[in-house]
Design a protein around this motif. Structure first.
Motif, PDB file in Angstrom:
ATOM      1  N   TYR A  18       0.829  -1.210   0.000  1.00 41.80           N
ATOM      2  CA  TYR A  18       0.000   0.000   0.000  1.00 41.80           C
ATOM      3  C   TYR A  18       0.866   1.264   0.000  1.00 41.80           C
ATOM      4  CZ  TYR A  18      -3.675  -3.263   1.405  1.00 41.80           C
ATOM      5  OH  TYR A  18      -4.557  -4.310   1.458  1.00 41.80           O
ATOM      6  N   ALA A  19       2.072   1.164  -0.496  1.00 40.82           N
ATOM      7  CA  ALA A  19       3.016   2.279  -0.386  1.00 40.82           C
ATOM      8  C   ALA A  19       2.535   3.527  -1.112  1.00 40.82           C
ATOM      9  CB  ALA A  19       4.385   1.856  -0.918  1.00 40.82           C
ATOM     10  N   ILE A  20       2.044   3.355  -2.339  1.00 40.26           N
ATOM     11  CA  ILE A  20       1.653   4.491  -3.172  1.00 40.26           C
ATOM     12  C   ILE A  20       0.235   4.275  -3.681  1.00 40.26           C
ATOM     13  CG2 ILE A  20       2.191   5.842  -5.239  1.00 40.26           C
ATOM     14  CD1 ILE A  20       4.327   6.041  -3.069  1.00 40.26           C
ATOM     15  N   PHE A  21      -0.580   5.318  -3.582  1.00 34.15           N
ATOM     16  CA  PHE A  21      -1.934   5.248  -4.129  1.00 34.15           C
ATOM     17  C   PHE A  21      -2.047   6.246  -5.273  1.00 34.15           C
ATOM     18  CE2 PHE A  21      -6.469   6.605  -4.127  1.00 34.15           C
ATOM     19  CZ  PHE A  21      -7.017   5.390  -4.517  1.00 34.15           C
ATOM     20  N   SER A  22      -2.529   5.774  -6.405  1.00 36.04           N
ATOM     21  CA  SER A  22      -2.651   6.638  -7.578  1.00 36.04           C
ATOM     22  C   SER A  22      -4.108   6.730  -7.996  1.00 36.04           C
ATOM     23  CB  SER A  22      -1.815   6.083  -8.740  1.00 36.04           C
ATOM     24  OG  SER A  22      -0.440   6.102  -8.424  1.00 36.04           O
ATOM     25  N   SER A  23      -4.605   7.942  -8.051  1.00 34.83           N
ATOM     26  CA  SER A  23      -5.996   8.161  -8.441  1.00 34.83           C
ATOM     27  C   SER A  23      -6.123   9.539  -9.065  1.00 34.83           C
ATOM     28  CB  SER A  23      -6.920   8.061  -7.225  1.00 34.83           C
ATOM     29  OG  SER A  23      -8.221   8.531  -7.539  1.00 34.83           O
ATOM     30  N   PRO A  24      -6.934   9.675 -10.109  1.00 36.88           N
ATOM     31  CA  PRO A  24      -7.131  11.002 -10.714  1.00 36.88           C
ATOM     32  C   PRO A  24      -7.817  11.984  -9.771  1.00 36.88           C
ATOM     33  CG  PRO A  24      -8.680   9.401 -11.633  1.00 36.88           C
ATOM     34  CD  PRO A  24      -7.691   8.620 -10.817  1.00 36.88           C
ATOM     35  N   ASP A  25      -8.429  11.470  -8.692  1.00 38.78           N
ATOM     36  CA  ASP A  25      -9.122  12.338  -7.742  1.00 38.78           C
ATOM     37  C   ASP A  25      -8.177  12.963  -6.717  1.00 38.78           C
ATOM     38  OD1 ASP A  25     -11.576  11.724  -8.931  1.00 38.78           O
ATOM     39  OD2 ASP A  25     -11.781   9.912  -7.717  1.00 38.78           O
ATOM     40  N   TYR A  26      -6.941  12.468  -6.661  1.00 39.30           N
ATOM     41  CA  TYR A  26      -5.957  12.981  -5.717  1.00 39.30           C
ATOM     42  C   TYR A  26      -4.692  13.360  -6.475  1.00 39.30           C
ATOM     43  CZ  TYR A  26      -8.911  10.858  -2.128  1.00 39.30           C
ATOM     44  OH  TYR A  26      -9.964  10.523  -1.321  1.00 39.30           O
ATOM     45  N   GLY A  27      -3.897  14.209  -5.843  1.00 40.01           N
ATOM     46  CA  GLY A  27      -2.568  14.461  -6.363  1.00 40.01           C
ATOM     47  C   GLY A  27      -1.650  13.368  -5.843  1.00 40.01           C
ATOM     48  N   LEU A  28      -0.491  13.755  -5.307  1.00 37.35           N
ATOM     49  CA  LEU A  28       0.385  12.740  -4.726  1.00 37.35           C
ATOM     50  C   LEU A  28      -0.310  12.102  -3.530  1.00 37.35           C
ATOM     51  CD1 LEU A  28       1.901  13.860  -1.858  1.00 37.35           C
ATOM     52  CD2 LEU A  28       2.812  15.458  -3.541  1.00 37.35           C
ATOM     53  N   SER A  29      -0.101  10.793  -3.353  1.00 35.89           N
ATOM     54  CA  SER A  29      -0.746  10.093  -2.245  1.00 35.89           C
ATOM     55  C   SER A  29       0.131   8.929  -1.807  1.00 35.89           C
ATOM     56  CB  SER A  29      -2.135   9.588  -2.660  1.00 35.89           C
ATOM     57  OG  SER A  29      -2.787   8.969  -1.567  1.00 35.89           O
ATOM     58  N   PHE A  30       0.660   9.032  -0.587  1.00 34.08           N
ATOM     59  CA  PHE A  30       1.485   7.981  -0.008  1.00 34.08           C
ATOM     60  C   PHE A  30       0.646   7.187   0.981  1.00 34.08           C
ATOM     61  CE2 PHE A  30       4.485  11.128  -1.456  1.00 34.08           C
ATOM     62  CZ  PHE A  30       5.602  10.409  -1.871  1.00 34.08           C
ATOM     63  N   GLY A  31       0.596   5.851   0.777  1.00 33.60           N
ATOM     64  CA  GLY A  31      -0.136   4.992   1.688  1.00 33.60           C
ATOM     65  C   GLY A  31      -1.629   5.248   1.635  1.00 33.60           C
ATOM     66  N   CYS A  32      -2.287   4.994   2.756  1.00 35.22           N
ATOM     67  CA  CYS A  32      -3.735   5.234   2.874  1.00 35.22           C
ATOM     68  C   CYS A  32      -3.932   6.570   3.577  1.00 35.22           C
ATOM     69  CB  CYS A  32      -4.404   4.100   3.640  1.00 35.22           C
ATOM     70  SG  CYS A  32      -4.210   2.472   2.884  1.00 35.22           S
ATOM     71  N   ALA A  33      -3.575   7.642   2.877  1.00 34.21           N
ATOM     72  CA  ALA A  33      -3.660   9.013   3.395  1.00 34.21           C
ATOM     73  C   ALA A  33      -2.575   9.315   4.425  1.00 34.21           C
ATOM     74  CB  ALA A  33      -5.037   9.312   3.979  1.00 34.21           C
ATOM     75  N   ASP A  34      -1.464   8.552   4.415  1.00 30.53           N
ATOM     76  CA  ASP A  34      -0.334   8.891   5.281  1.00 30.53           C
ATOM     77  C   ASP A  34       0.212  10.269   4.911  1.00 30.53           C
ATOM     78  OD1 ASP A  34       0.907   6.163   6.814  1.00 30.53           O
ATOM     79  OD2 ASP A  34      -0.498   5.825   5.180  1.00 30.53           O
ATOM     80  N   LEU A  35       0.184  10.571   3.613  1.00 33.72           N
ATOM     81  CA  LEU A  35       0.486  11.918   3.120  1.00 33.72           C
ATOM     82  C   LEU A  35      -0.145  12.035   1.743  1.00 33.72           C
ATOM     83  CD1 LEU A  35       1.889  14.664   3.330  1.00 33.72           C
ATOM     84  CD2 LEU A  35       3.909  13.625   2.277  1.00 33.72           C
ATOM     85  N   GLU A  36      -1.113  12.916   1.618  1.00 33.95           N
ATOM     86  CA  GLU A  36      -1.764  13.080   0.320  1.00 33.95           C
ATOM     87  C   GLU A  36      -2.229  14.515   0.132  1.00 33.95           C
ATOM     88  OE1 GLU A  36      -5.049  10.353   0.284  1.00 33.95           O
ATOM     89  OE2 GLU A  36      -6.436  11.790   1.193  1.00 33.95           O
ATOM     90  N   LEU A  37      -2.323  14.913  -1.139  1.00 34.24           N
ATOM     91  CA  LEU A  37      -2.845  16.221  -1.510  1.00 34.24           C
ATOM     92  C   LEU A  37      -4.109  16.027  -2.330  1.00 34.24           C
ATOM     93  CD1 LEU A  37       0.393  18.170  -2.548  1.00 34.24           C
ATOM     94  CD2 LEU A  37      -0.646  17.935  -0.279  1.00 34.24           C
ATOM     95  N   TYR A  38      -5.062  16.924  -2.139  1.00 38.30           N
ATOM     96  CA  TYR A  38      -6.304  16.840  -2.891  1.00 38.30           C
ATOM     97  C   TYR A  38      -6.884  18.246  -3.028  1.00 38.30           C
ATOM     98  CZ  TYR A  38      -8.527  17.133   1.721  1.00 38.30           C
ATOM     99  OH  TYR A  38      -8.922  17.537   2.969  1.00 38.30           O
ATOM    100  N   GLY A  39      -7.880  18.367  -3.906  1.00 38.67           N
ATOM    101  CA  GLY A  39      -8.424  19.695  -4.153  1.00 38.67           C
ATOM    102  C   GLY A  39      -7.355  20.581  -4.777  1.00 38.67           C
ATOM    103  N   ASN A  40      -7.403  21.853  -4.474  1.00 40.33           N
ATOM    104  CA  ASN A  40      -6.412  22.770  -5.031  1.00 40.33           C
ATOM    105  C   ASN A  40      -5.242  23.034  -4.094  1.00 40.33           C
ATOM    106  OD1 ASN A  40      -7.293  23.310  -7.656  1.00 40.33           O
ATOM    107  ND2 ASN A  40      -8.893  24.681  -6.894  1.00 40.33           N
ATOM    108  N   ASN A  41      -5.481  22.989  -2.796  1.00 41.57           N
ATOM    109  CA  ASN A  41      -4.355  23.244  -1.885  1.00 41.57           C
ATOM    110  C   ASN A  41      -4.563  22.592  -0.523  1.00 41.57           C
ATOM    111  OD1 ASN A  41      -6.381  24.941  -0.931  1.00 41.57           O
ATOM    112  ND2 ASN A  41      -4.935  26.525  -0.268  1.00 41.57           N
ATOM    113  N   ARG A  42      -5.259  21.479  -0.508  1.00 43.38           N
ATOM    114  CA  ARG A  42      -5.534  20.804   0.759  1.00 43.38           C
ATOM    115  C   ARG A  42      -4.677  19.550   0.883  1.00 43.38           C
ATOM    116  NH1 ARG A  42      -9.723  23.255   3.079  1.00 43.38           N
ATOM    117  NH2 ARG A  42      -9.836  21.661   4.701  1.00 43.38           N
ATOM    118  N   GLY A  43      -4.355  19.206   2.135  1.00 44.32           N
ATOM    119  CA  GLY A  43      -3.545  18.028   2.381  1.00 44.32           C
ATOM    120  C   GLY A  43      -4.009  17.265   3.603  1.00 44.32           C
ATOM    121  N   LEU A  44      -3.577  16.006   3.672  1.00 40.16           N
ATOM    122  CA  LEU A  44      -3.934  15.133   4.788  1.00 40.16           C
ATOM    123  C   LEU A  44      -2.724  14.270   5.126  1.00 40.16           C
ATOM    124  CD1 LEU A  44      -6.259  14.119   6.647  1.00 40.16           C
ATOM    125  CD2 LEU A  44      -6.775  12.418   4.886  1.00 40.16           C
TER     126      LEU A  44
END
Length: 414
Positions: free
Chosen positions: A358-384
């Motif tokens: 589950y190291a990397i998650f790739s989806s057109p709905d998110y930008g970069l995404s490591f793990g299961c939201a361990d570090l991810e960007l979404y929207g225009n400037n939001r992160g989790l």
């Protein structure tokens, strides 16, 4: 052993499986019935291929104890068979999440003995992503010419109508093979070939290689004075190249380079890397669409994120490619990190991948995404940043806003 509600459902599921031509086999029927109604199971007398079928049937029937036992039996007693039939085992284990032990077996084999997979009897049945994971692995030990020949073999096998001799290829044949190998060719280290190997083995397939790469390689090999040069002794430098960052400084790049090589902050730099900026939020945009437009099919990338209205820096390293397929990618050496205050380089958190698949998650709905939201960007400037698949959280609060972010592609300098 089972309650009255379970047995009718189990019987119905068993009947459905036995009616399925793909799974029906008298061996499955006997073994499953013996296990369900007698609690007895002896696997030594069965072929390994039958045990795989029993495992699939056990999953259909939700026989969890049997699933665990079958996986353990295969790993302890049938390793050689599974290595020779790696494609089948890989496909079976990753079709769902019911076989984690087999998944781990596949992952360990891929990273520890990748050369053996090329010699399996069903090598050409491997998926493209699996093959990419093999040839891009940093510790992969195989002559480049052998890698090229295996990749060609795989590509031709995906298109059974292709001739084996490129001199008999039509224009459409080259296009077909090029389309099959377009995501694999960037990971082949052609510069490590001799001129003779390139001209004899690669040049006949020149039409499947991107034009810019083809022209650069041709110039490179034409400049070689000896068709069989002596191996070069490479002296590793400790300098780094490319620091076009508005977020971090040279010291951060140097530390990230050490992390890529598995070193500590006090260790000396082992390899030299060039950090090529490929995306900057303030220049290219912060949307997920723009991220995938620029970064898809790019490997060995480092993300650097500046948290809004603070000196906090977040980031991560992805050795595999980004894509938009909506699934997870295996990346054994990936990691995420944070600097609470970028002015204090020693105040960092380094979090390496724990659940490799589950190291990397790739989806057109998110930008970069490591793990299961361990570090991810979404929207225009939001992160989790919510710890899940990596071994520790990199910040206290989960949500954050992005002031700036940059993506660098890492190139090792020989």
């Amino acid at each position: 052993m089972y309650d009255n509600k379970f047995l009718p459902k189990l019987s119905q599921n068993l009947l459905e499986i036995l009616d399925d031509d793909e799974f029906y086999d008298i061996t499955i029927e006997v073994v499953i019935l013996r296990y369900i109604y007698g609690g007895r199971l002896s696997l030594e007398e069965y072929d390994t291929s039958d045990i795989i079928k029993i495992l699939i049937a056990a999953d259909e029937l939700s026989l969890y104890e049997l699933i665990i036992h079958l996986q353990s039996f295969l790993i302890e007693n049938k390793k050689d068979w599974m290595k020779q039939n790696f494609g089948l085992i890989y496909k079976t284990s990753f079709e769902n999440d019911s076989f984690p032990n087999l998944q781990n077996f596949c992952i360990e084999l891929m990273f520890n003995e990748p050369e053996k997979i090329f010699n399996t009897i069903d090598f050409t049945s491997l998926s493209e992503n699996c093959l990419i994971s093999l040839i891009q692995h940093d510790d992969f030990q195989m002559d480049v010419i052998q890698v090229w020949e295996h990749v060609l073999e795989w590509g031709i096998a995906q298109n059974p109508g292709l001739p084996s001799d490129p001199s008999n290829y039509s224009k459409d044949d080259f296009v077909t093979l090029k389309n099959s190998l377009q995501h694999l060719i960037p990971f082949i280290k052609f510069n490590n070939l001799t001129s003779k190997e390139y001209m004899d083995k690669v040049y006949p397939y020149k039409k499947i290689i991107p034009k810019d790469l083809r022209e650069n390689l041709l110039r490179y090999f034409m400049d070689q004075q000896n068709n069989n040069p002596e191996p070069k002794t490479i002296v590793k430098k400790t300098d780094l190249k490319g620091f076009d960052s508005n977020i971090i400084a040279f010291q951060h790049f140097e530390l990230i380079s050490k992390w890529i090589d598995g070193l500590k902050i006090t260790d000396k730099v082992k390899n030299s890397y060039e950090f090529q900026l490929i995306l900057r939020g303030s220049r290219d945009g912060f949307s997920s669409l723009k991220f995938h437009e620029i970064c898809d099919n790019q490997s060995h990338t480092v993300a650097i994120i500046k948290v809004q209205n603070s000196n906090e820096i977040l980031g991560g390293y992805n050795p595999t490619i980004w894509n938009s397929d909506g699934g997870f990618s295996v990346a054994k050496n990936s990691f995420i990190f944070s600097f609470k205050n970028k002015e204090n380089i020693e105040d960092y958190i380094l979090s390496r991948i724990n659940l490799v698949k589950y190291a990397i998650f790739s989806s057109p709905d998110y930008g970069l995404s490591f793990g299961c939201a361990d570090l991810e960007l979404y929207g225009n400037n939001r992160g989790l940043a919510e710890q899940s698949c990596y071994d520790m959280p990199i910040r206290d609060a989960d949500d954050f806003l992005v002031e700036e972010y940059e993506i660098f592609q890492i190139i090792k300098i020989d």
